[in-house]
Design an enzyme around this catalytic site. Sequence first.
Site, PDB file in Angstrom:
ATOM      1  N   LYS A 110       0.870  -1.187   0.000  1.00 46.46           N
ATOM      2  CA  LYS A 110       0.000   0.000   0.000  1.00 46.46           C
ATOM      3  C   LYS A 110       0.898   1.226   0.000  1.00 46.46           C
ATOM      4  O   LYS A 110       2.015   1.183   0.511  1.00 46.46           O
ATOM      5  CB  LYS A 110      -0.858   0.018   1.263  1.00 46.46           C
ATOM      6  CG  LYS A 110      -2.034   0.959   1.205  1.00 46.46           C
ATOM      7  CD  LYS A 110      -3.210   0.257   0.566  1.00 46.46           C
ATOM      8  CE  LYS A 110      -4.470   1.053   0.607  1.00 46.46           C
ATOM      9  NZ  LYS A 110      -5.599   0.203   0.207  1.00 46.46           N
TER      10      LYS A 110
HETATM   11  N1  GLU Z   1      -7.261   0.053  -3.168  1.00 50.02           N
HETATM   12  C1  GLU Z   1      -8.033  -1.125  -3.389  1.00 50.02           C
HETATM   13  C2  GLU Z   1      -8.090  -1.991  -2.149  1.00 50.02           C
HETATM   14  O1  GLU Z   1      -7.922  -1.527  -1.040  1.00 50.02           O
HETATM   15  C3  GLU Z   1      -7.599  -1.870  -4.643  1.00 50.02           C
HETATM   16  C4  GLU Z   1      -6.182  -2.328  -4.661  1.00 50.02           C
HETATM   17  C5  GLU Z   1      -5.739  -2.857  -6.033  1.00 50.02           C
HETATM   18  O2  GLU Z   1      -6.538  -2.928  -6.931  1.00 50.02           O
HETATM   19  O3  GLU Z   1      -4.561  -3.180  -6.125  1.00 50.02           O
HETATM   20  O4  GLU Z   1      -8.387  -3.156  -2.218  1.00 50.02           O
END
Ligand code: GLU
Length: 421
Positions: A110
Site C-alpha cells: 500500500k
Molecule cells: N485500493 C483497493 C483496495 O484496497 C484496490 C487495490 C488494487 O486494486 O490493487 O483493495
Amino acid sequence: MQETKLFSGELYNNALKQIDLAAQTMHLDPNVAGRLKYPKRTLIVSVPVRMDDGHIKVFEGYRVQHNMTLGPGKGGIRYSPLVTLSEIATFAMQMTLKCSLFQLPLGGAKGGIRCNPNRMSRGEKQRMTRRFTSEIFNLIGPDKDIPAPDIGTDEQVMAWMMDTYSQEVGFAIPGVVTGKPIEIGGSLGRRDATGRGVGYTILEAAKYLNISLDQNTTVVIQGYGQVGSAAARKMHKVGCSVIALSDENGGIYNPKGLDIEKVDAYVKEKRTLSGYPNADSINNEELLELECTILIPAAIEEQITKDNAPKLKCKMIAEAANSPTTGPADLILQDRGIFVIPDILANGGGVTVSYFEWVQGLQKFFWDEKDVNNRLFTIMANTFQKVLATQQKYKCSMRTAAYVSAMEHLSRAMLLRGFYP
Ligand code: GLU
C-alpha cells in the site's frame, strides 16, 4: 518478539489482534504468525511539489510492501490528510491477506501521500504524483509491486504514474499500475469492480440468511465515491430500496427509496449529494443508525465504533471500505448477532479485477465487460462460500474466518518456500 516503534495506533494494533486471533483459531505455526506482523519493506519519501503560487511544498509519502510470498506487491495509493505510515502499513497487511484470500498470485502493499487532494489543482496533483512515482521508482514495476487507485486517487493519477514510470524506463509499461484508463491498457469493469463485488457478496449472504432481495430490503450506504456509488447501483439493480446515501458533506434520506440513476445524474452535475431533491438531509452519524436491512460503510476507516455499534439497526453489514469497524465495535456487533461481511472479503472485487487487468495486459489480450463481470462473480461467490465454510468449521466470526482462510493459503506458501538464509 521485538516491539516495533515505527508502527502504532489503534488501527494497526487492531489488525495485529485480528492476526493473533486467526492464528490461535487455526493453530498456526507461531513463526509464521509472528512474521506477518512486520512489513517486509517500508519506504518513506519526501515529495517536493511546486504549488501554483510558485512556492515549494514538501509532502510525506510512503510505500509499504508487507509480504510478497505469493507474487509482486499489490495495493492502492491513497491521497488523504489522514495518511500516516501506520495506516499505510495496516492496509498493506490487509492487502496481503486480501490477495491470499482470493488466491491471487500477488502479495500485499500500500502507498500514500499525506495531502488534501480536494484543495489541490490538477497541475499540483499531477506534479506531486510524478515526483512521488519517481521517488518510489526502484520499488515498483509489473513484476515487483503494482499500485492501483484508493481513496483520493483515480484513473488519471494511475495514468500519470504509468507515464512517469514509462518515461524513466524509455518505453510504455502499462503493467506497472492497475485501475488505468481503458485507452492505455485498463480493464473494462475495473471502475465499478469493488462496489459490484460488494453486491455479489451480499447476494451470497442474503441466500445464506434467507433474506429476499426485493423492495422491502432496505440499504444504507455511507460514502458515495467510486465504491459506494457502484454498490448503490448494484443493490438498486437487484431490486432493493436504497434509502440513504452520504458523502463527506452529509447525506440524503428517503424511506421510500432513492432513484439511483437520478442521484448519479445529480452528483455528476453538482459534485455532491447535498441539496438532492425528494430526500431529507441527514448527517453521517445519523445515517449509520438508520433502520435498514443492509448497511454498507463505503467511506473511510473507523466509522463503526463502540459508541454507535450498540445503536445500529441493520441485519447485515458489508464492509466496502477498509477497516470501517473498530476492534471494540466488532465485538459488540458479534454479540448483537449482526452478520458482517468483513472488508477483505466484501471489497476484494477491486483487487480481483486489478489482477484481471494485469493478466490482460501481460497477454495483450483484452476481455469484454461481460467476461470480466462473470469471472468476478464466480470468484466473489466462491470466496464467500469458502469463508462461510471456515466460519462454520471454527465457529468463529466471519472476520476471523476470512483471516484464517487467507492465512491457511499464505502460510502453506511461506512454509513451502522456506526460510532464507
Ligand atoms: N485500493 C483497493 C483496495 O484496497 C484496490 C487495490 C488494487 O486494486 O490493487 O483493495
